[in-house]
Design a protein around this motif. Structure first.
Motif, PDB file in Angstrom:
ATOM      1  N   THR A 140      25.855 -20.113  -3.341  1.00 33.81           N
ATOM      2  CA  THR A 140      26.667 -18.952  -3.743  1.00 33.81           C
ATOM      3  C   THR A 140      27.530 -19.263  -4.967  1.00 33.81           C
ATOM      4  O   THR A 140      28.051 -18.343  -5.601  1.00 33.81           O
ATOM      5  N   GLU A 141      27.694 -20.543  -5.294  1.00 36.00           N
ATOM      6  CA  GLU A 141      28.564 -20.903  -6.423  1.00 36.00           C
ATOM      7  C   GLU A 141      27.907 -20.578  -7.752  1.00 36.00           C
ATOM      8  O   GLU A 141      28.518 -19.982  -8.635  1.00 36.00           O
ATOM      9  N   LYS A 142      26.631 -20.983  -7.893  1.00 41.35           N
ATOM     10  CA  LYS A 142      25.999 -20.922  -9.223  1.00 41.35           C
ATOM     11  C   LYS A 142      25.828 -19.504  -9.759  1.00 41.35           C
ATOM     12  O   LYS A 142      26.177 -19.297 -10.909  1.00 41.35           O
ATOM     13  N   PRO A 143      25.247 -18.512  -9.111  1.00 42.34           N
ATOM     14  CA  PRO A 143      24.487 -18.608  -7.858  1.00 42.34           C
ATOM     15  C   PRO A 143      23.038 -18.984  -8.133  1.00 42.34           C
ATOM     16  O   PRO A 143      22.553 -18.776  -9.244  1.00 42.34           O
ATOM     17  N   ALA A 144      22.392 -19.555  -7.115  1.00 45.16           N
ATOM     18  CA  ALA A 144      20.975 -19.911  -7.219  1.00 45.16           C
ATOM     19  C   ALA A 144      20.341 -19.768  -5.846  1.00 45.16           C
ATOM     20  O   ALA A 144      20.984 -20.009  -4.831  1.00 45.16           O
ATOM     21  N   PHE A 145      19.070 -19.369  -5.843  1.00 47.48           N
ATOM     22  CA  PHE A 145      18.378 -19.109  -4.572  1.00 47.48           C
ATOM     23  C   PHE A 145      16.983 -19.716  -4.648  1.00 47.48           C
ATOM     24  O   PHE A 145      16.120 -19.220  -5.372  1.00 47.48           O
ATOM     25  N   ALA A 146      16.779 -20.804  -3.908  1.00 52.25           N
ATOM     26  CA  ALA A 146      15.435 -21.400  -3.804  1.00 52.25           C
ATOM     27  C   ALA A 146      14.757 -20.756  -2.603  1.00 52.25           C
ATOM     28  O   ALA A 146      15.174 -20.972  -1.467  1.00 52.25           O
ATOM     29  N   HIS A 147      13.752 -19.940  -2.862  1.00 49.91           N
ATOM     30  CA  HIS A 147      13.125 -19.206  -1.755  1.00 49.91           C
ATOM     31  C   HIS A 147      11.611 -19.219  -1.852  1.00 49.91           C
ATOM     32  O   HIS A 147      11.028 -19.497  -2.901  1.00 49.91           O
ATOM     33  N   GLY A 148      10.971 -18.871  -0.741  1.00 49.38           N
ATOM     34  CA  GLY A 148       9.512 -18.779  -0.682  1.00 49.38           C
ATOM     35  C   GLY A 148       9.023 -17.404  -1.098  1.00 49.38           C
ATOM     36  O   GLY A 148       9.743 -16.643  -1.752  1.00 49.38           O
ATOM     37  N   GLY A 149       7.791 -17.083  -0.690  1.00 51.23           N
ATOM     38  CA  GLY A 149       7.150 -15.830  -1.088  1.00 51.23           C
ATOM     39  C   GLY A 149       7.702 -14.611  -0.379  1.00 51.23           C
ATOM     40  O   GLY A 149       8.496 -14.708   0.560  1.00 51.23           O
ATOM     41  N   PHE A 150       7.241 -13.459  -0.844  1.00 54.41           N
ATOM     42  CA  PHE A 150       7.684 -12.167  -0.310  1.00 54.41           C
ATOM     43  C   PHE A 150       6.782 -11.751   0.846  1.00 54.41           C
ATOM     44  O   PHE A 150       5.561 -11.803   0.742  1.00 54.41           O
ATOM     45  N   HIS A 151       7.405 -11.341   1.948  1.00 49.99           N
ATOM     46  CA  HIS A 151       6.653 -10.882   3.120  1.00 49.99           C
ATOM     47  C   HIS A 151       7.071  -9.458   3.459  1.00 49.99           C
ATOM     48  O   HIS A 151       8.264  -9.193   3.614  1.00 49.99           O
TER      49      HIS A 151
ATOM     50  N   ASN B 185       0.798  -1.227   0.000  1.00 48.15           N
ATOM     51  CA  ASN B 185       0.000   0.000   0.000  1.00 48.15           C
ATOM     52  C   ASN B 185       0.832   1.280   0.000  1.00 48.15           C
ATOM     53  O   ASN B 185       0.301   2.356  -0.240  1.00 48.15           O
ATOM     54  N   ASN B 186       2.122   1.189   0.297  1.00 50.57           N
ATOM     55  CA  ASN B 186       2.974   2.379   0.221  1.00 50.57           C
ATOM     56  C   ASN B 186       3.519   2.516  -1.196  1.00 50.57           C
ATOM     57  O   ASN B 186       3.426   1.582  -1.996  1.00 50.57           O
ATOM     58  N   ILE B 187       4.118   3.670  -1.486  1.00 47.49           N
ATOM     59  CA  ILE B 187       4.616   3.870  -2.850  1.00 47.49           C
ATOM     60  C   ILE B 187       5.693   2.839  -3.187  1.00 47.49           C
ATOM     61  O   ILE B 187       5.715   2.278  -4.269  1.00 47.49           O
ATOM     62  N   TYR B 188       6.606   2.564  -2.229  1.00 52.93           N
ATOM     63  CA  TYR B 188       7.601   1.500  -2.394  1.00 52.93           C
ATOM     64  C   TYR B 188       7.535   0.587  -1.173  1.00 52.93           C
ATOM     65  O   TYR B 188       7.122   1.010  -0.100  1.00 52.93           O
ATOM     66  N   GLN B 189       7.976  -0.667  -1.349  1.00 49.00           N
ATOM     67  CA  GLN B 189       7.800  -1.665  -0.286  1.00 49.00           C
ATOM     68  C   GLN B 189       9.147  -2.108   0.295  1.00 49.00           C
ATOM     69  O   GLN B 189      10.191  -1.893  -0.318  1.00 49.00           O
ATOM     70  N   SER B 190       9.090  -2.766   1.442  1.00 51.64           N
ATOM     71  CA  SER B 190      10.271  -3.416   2.017  1.00 51.64           C
ATOM     72  C   SER B 190       9.838  -4.753   2.584  1.00 51.64           C
ATOM     73  O   SER B 190       8.840  -4.822   3.298  1.00 51.64           O
ATOM     74  N   GLY B 191      10.613  -5.781   2.269  1.00 52.76           N
ATOM     75  CA  GLY B 191      10.252  -7.087   2.794  1.00 52.76           C
ATOM     76  C   GLY B 191      11.363  -8.093   2.596  1.00 52.76           C
ATOM     77  O   GLY B 191      12.516  -7.727   2.342  1.00 52.76           O
ATOM     78  N   TYR B 192      11.008  -9.376   2.699  1.00 55.35           N
ATOM     79  CA  TYR B 192      12.038 -10.408   2.646  1.00 55.35           C
ATOM     80  C   TYR B 192      11.511 -11.670   1.985  1.00 55.35           C
ATOM     81  O   TYR B 192      10.303 -11.921   1.933  1.00 55.35           O
ATOM     82  N   VAL B 193      12.454 -12.453   1.476  1.00 53.87           N
ATOM     83  CA  VAL B 193      12.202 -13.841   1.078  1.00 53.87           C
ATOM     84  C   VAL B 193      13.224 -14.688   1.818  1.00 53.87           C
ATOM     85  O   VAL B 193      14.299 -14.196   2.186  1.00 53.87           O
ATOM     86  N   ALA B 194      12.909 -15.965   2.051  1.00 56.69           N
ATOM     87  CA  ALA B 194      13.842 -16.833   2.773  1.00 56.69           C
ATOM     88  C   ALA B 194      13.914 -18.182   2.083  1.00 56.69           C
ATOM     89  O   ALA B 194      12.939 -18.650   1.486  1.00 56.69           O
ATOM     90  N   GLY B 195      15.068 -18.812   2.176  1.00 58.59           N
ATOM     91  CA  GLY B 195      15.264 -20.114   1.546  1.00 58.59           C
ATOM     92  C   GLY B 195      16.698 -20.566   1.661  1.00 58.59           C
ATOM     93  O   GLY B 195      17.341 -20.358   2.693  1.00 58.59           O
ATOM     94  N   THR B 196      17.210 -21.155   0.593  1.00 57.81           N
ATOM     95  CA  THR B 196      18.576 -21.674   0.587  1.00 57.81           C
ATOM     96  C   THR B 196      19.332 -21.100  -0.605  1.00 57.81           C
ATOM     97  O   THR B 196      18.900 -21.241  -1.748  1.00 57.81           O
TER      98      THR B 196
END
Length: 480
Positions: free
Chosen positions: A265-276, A251-262
């Motif tokens: 760092t080599e590839k790199p690749a990030f398997a993560h869930g949704g944005f909160h 609802n704000n003009i810009y947002q702040s949040g997080y995703v979490a997972g695994t």
């Protein structure tokens, strides 16, 4: 104001002179906060370089010392022994080199071999207004004076000049840097670099972004990335720009949040869930974390957001605008990131009172902390009116809302979140801000507020029986 040809000393002296000239105007503002970090003059925004160094906490911030608008940013600097009492330190960085002449933009700090390494984005605009950005390094042996080393990273192929906010951390003996980016097809992304010596950096590649890792379109720029491990999860905090509001979300003009997972760092690749989203209030953006010697993950956010239209702060008349949130400890619980005020803030407490909540109960206070513990709630709708602001828990709908009067006086604006049960509410009220922590930090609402009165009336309203205890403390003034 244009200070294009000034050397460091002239530019810095101009800032100090402006600060001195306006000091009385700034200090006479009744809306100056009592325990929140604010600029001594001008505009403050993103927290930068949050780090523990030689026995003290250091926090830097994006700063325009000349006006209450965004402009050529300096790095302002405050230092604390205890996260409660902060002292202004000398100006850390001024936009005075060819690679940062239009702003020393956001970044981070790490400590290595008793030296503080500060990373920031040098913002440059050429005579045609074309932007160029460099990731730059400065070092300090005393935490007070900084030696600029210049650019260490140029924008790689495939990305626009919206490439900024380097956050550096160490993992398994290797240094890593995450940078907020925009791809050439205008999708937000975060990229990874690695280094063995903090000076020579190798591009690994993008590992998260819009249209990546199962996301659809998710913003045209990802700002202020921060990557850390919490309870075995790799957590990426970032601030995406360009999300459309969706019900109670974004609802704000810009947002702040997080995703979490695994993260790999080599590839790199990030398997993560949704944005909160991290915060449901009106004023929260660009958070940054650090780990302290106690092993805590600590967070500051900018208690502001991109200015929208005429939503004007009265503090502008006193030549300053914006502040930081209170420092928070971040923990992981049951798949969710929780934020709680740091323990040290209890040192501010005085004049404790305790009472049982009944419909219509009221008290007055202007700068206080209160904690409400709910034993049983038989009301469908329960509200706390705080001056011209209102917090409402709707048990039937499973929602919690905050309403405030718009700064331009034109009606009420509201923010909401889903909440299936309400166990406790902790409120930190300052002269012109309010931070609300629900259920031990499961949801947080951070907002500025400018009520007329010195004393704010707090009234409890309910359409049914509530069994709850409230503890309230006045909070000391520790900052000026």
């Amino acid at each position: 104001m244009h200070h294009k040809d000034m050397t460091n000393t002239e530019l810095t002296i101009a800032a100090y002179n402006n600060m001195a000239a306006q000091q009385d105007t700034v200090q006479s503002d009744p809306f100056r906060l009592h325990y929140h970090i604010m600029p001594p003059i001008g505009l403050l925004n993103d927290p930068n370089g949050f780090v523990y160094f030689q026995g003290q906490y250091h926090l830097f911030y994006q700063w325009n010392p000349f006006e209450t608008k965004h402009g050529r940013k300096f790095w302002g600097h405050v230092i604390s022994d205890d996260l409660v009492h902060w002292k202004q330190a000398p100006i850390a960085l001024a936009p005075d080199q060819w690679y940062d002449k239009d702003g020393c933009y956001s970044g981070s700090a790490v400590v290595h071999k008793d030296t503080m390494y500060v990373f920031y984005t040098g913002n440059v605009k050429d005579e045609n207004g074309i932007r160029v950005s460099y990731q730059c390094l400065a070092t300090s042996n005393d935490g007070l004076t900084f030696e600029k080393k210049g650019p260490i990273i140029h924008v790689p192929e495939g990305y626009t000049a919206h490439f900024r906010d380097p956050k550096v951390f160490q993992k398994a003996g290797t240094w890593y840097m995450v940078i907020g980016a925009q791809t050439e097809d205008e999708q937000g992304a975060v990229v990874l670099y690695t280094s063995t010596d903090l000076e020579n950096w190798e591009f690994i590649g993008p590992f998260a972004g819009s249209k990546m890792n199962g996301f659809g379109e998710f913003g045209y720029m990802w700002e202020c990335p921060d990557l850390f491990e919490l309870d075995g999860n790799d957590v990426l905090i970032f601030s995406p720009q360009g999300l459309e509001a969706n019900g109670y979300l974004y609802n704000n003009i810009y947002q702040s949040g997080y995703v979490a997972g695994t993260l790999d760092t080599e590839k790199p690749a990030f398997a993560h869930g949704g944005f909160h989203e991290l915060d449901r209030g009106f004023d929260f953006y660009a958070p940054q974390t650090t780990e302290d010697p106690k092993g805590r993950r600590l967070l500051f956010g900018w208690m502001g957001n991109a200015e929208e239209g005429d939503n004007r702060h009265p503090t502008i008349d006193h030549r300053w605008i914006h502040a930081m949130t209170i420092p928070r400890k971040v923990t992981w619980n049951d798949g969710k990131l929780l934020q709680q005020p740091v323990e040290e803030l209890k040192a501010l407490r005085q004049n404790k009172t305790t009472f049982q909540v009944v419909e219509g109960l009221e008290f007055v206070g202007s700068v206080f902390e209160s904690e409400m513990l709910i034993q049983a709630c038989h009301a469908d709708i329960f509200s706390i009116v705080i001056g011209k602001n209102k917090l409402t828990y709707n048990r039937t709908a499973g929602t919690f809302s905050m309403e405030r009067q718009r700064f331009d006086g034109r009606g009420i604006e509201a923010r909401h979140c889903r909440l299936t049960n309400l166990e406790n509410i902790r409120i930190f009220k300052d002269t012109s801000s309010m931070e609300i922590f629900l259920n031990n930090g499961e949801e947080v609402f951070s907002s500025r507020m400018f009520d007329d009165a010195d004393e704010t009336r707090i009234v409890f309203q309910a359409d049914g029986q509530i069994e709850a205890t409230v503890h309230k403390w006045d909070l000391q003034k520790v900052l000026a």
